[in-house]
Write an enzyme that holds these catalytic residues in place. Structure first.
Site, PDB file in Angstrom:
ATOM      1  N   HIS A 186      38.951  35.861  43.090  1.00 26.02           N
ATOM      2  CA  HIS A 186      39.748  35.201  42.047  1.00 26.02           C
ATOM      3  C   HIS A 186      41.140  35.838  41.958  1.00 26.02           C
ATOM      4  O   HIS A 186      42.162  35.135  41.985  1.00 26.02           O
ATOM      5  CB  HIS A 186      39.019  35.341  40.702  1.00 26.02           C
ATOM      6  N   GLU A 187      41.181  37.167  41.874  1.00 23.74           N
ATOM      7  CA  GLU A 187      42.469  37.845  41.742  1.00 23.74           C
ATOM      8  C   GLU A 187      43.282  37.777  43.034  1.00 23.74           C
ATOM      9  O   GLU A 187      44.516  37.717  42.996  1.00 23.74           O
ATOM     10  CB  GLU A 187      42.256  39.303  41.311  1.00 23.74           C
TER      11      GLU A 187
ATOM     12  N   HIS B 197      45.212  34.604  43.035  1.00 30.58           N
ATOM     13  CA  HIS B 197      46.450  34.767  42.249  1.00 30.58           C
ATOM     14  C   HIS B 197      47.517  35.485  43.076  1.00 30.58           C
ATOM     15  O   HIS B 197      48.694  35.087  43.064  1.00 30.58           O
ATOM     16  CB  HIS B 197      46.177  35.577  40.980  1.00 30.58           C
TER      17      HIS B 197
END
Length: 240
Positions: A142-143, A146
């Site tokens: 997820h990170e 980003h």
């Protein structure tokens, strides 16, 4: 004048003294373990010691899992490869384990937040926020999504529509919204569960952006970019 020698202590005296000291040590050790019979000062010191020991254990576990995922997770290594293609070579130092104080270790329920990305500081993994290594893997991916968006598309994180798009993509592509993950969060549905999860998590994240005035603005931002950003699976060919 001759002095009378002092009587030698009997072996039984040594035994009693030794037993008393041993019992004292045992009693103090038991009090420290159980907390029973400690003074308020000792209770405070014991609490600090236990908290530090737990924090150290969580950090070691997080670092061990991180090293394994960076080497062996297909999704993580795939993201690292595409970040290199985008001019962003990620090293273990860019992913830090820290305590966040967000989850009671006695529960198996997923915490609302388990990591974060900062353009200035890299990725933070909440060492006290993970149920298991798979949960950490989904958070790391997820990170990394980003980070990929920031490197590839020059995201303006103060623009809540930009932020909303990256949150939709990260929740959609990371494994955050699998059926079992949603059950662990307390959400149970069979109809469009994945889309509902992605939308809900994106709204919650955008709502925490300092540039977002209220929940309604967060929901509007997510709705405005939903169609194009949900379909955008780059760098994956399909949803992970």
């Amino acid at each position: 004048m001759t002095s009378t020698p002092s009587p030698e202590p009997s072996p039984s005296s040594f035994t009693s003294l030794g037993e008393e000291k041993a019992f004292d040590r045992w009693r103090r050790s038991a009090a420290w373990i159980t907390g029973v019979g400690l003074s308020p000062e000792d209770q405070t010191a014991r609490g600090r010691e236990k908290a530090l020991a737990a924090e150290e254990s969580q950090w070691r576990r997080c670092e061990k899992w991180k090293a394994d995922l960076l080497r062996n997770s297909p999704a993580v290594t795939f993201m690292l490869q595409h970040l290199r293609y985008s001019g962003c070579a990620v090293t273990p130092a860019h992913i830090q384990c820290h305590p966040c104080g967000i989850r009671d270790s006695s529960t198996t329920k997923l915490s609302p937040v388990a990591g974060g990305f900062s353009p200035d500081h890299g990725i933070m993994m909440c060492q006290d926020g993970f149920v298991n290594k798979k949960h950490m893997e989904h958070t790391m991916v997820h990170e990394l999504v980003h980070m990929y968006d920031h490197a590839k598309f020059n995201v303006d994180w103060s623009d809540i529509r930009h932020h909303a798009c990256s949150e939709i993509r990260a929740a959609n592509l990371s494994g955050d919204c699998t059926w079992w993950r949603e059950v662990q969060r307390g959400f149970f549905t069979f109809s469009k569960q994945h889309q509902a999860c992605v939308r809900r998590r994106a709204v919650l994240s955008v709502r925490n952006n300092p540039a977002c005035p209220d929940a309604a603005a967060a929901e509007r931002a997510v709705n405005e970019v939903w169609e194009s950003c949900f379909k955008d699976t780059r760098p994956f060919d399909e949803i992970y």
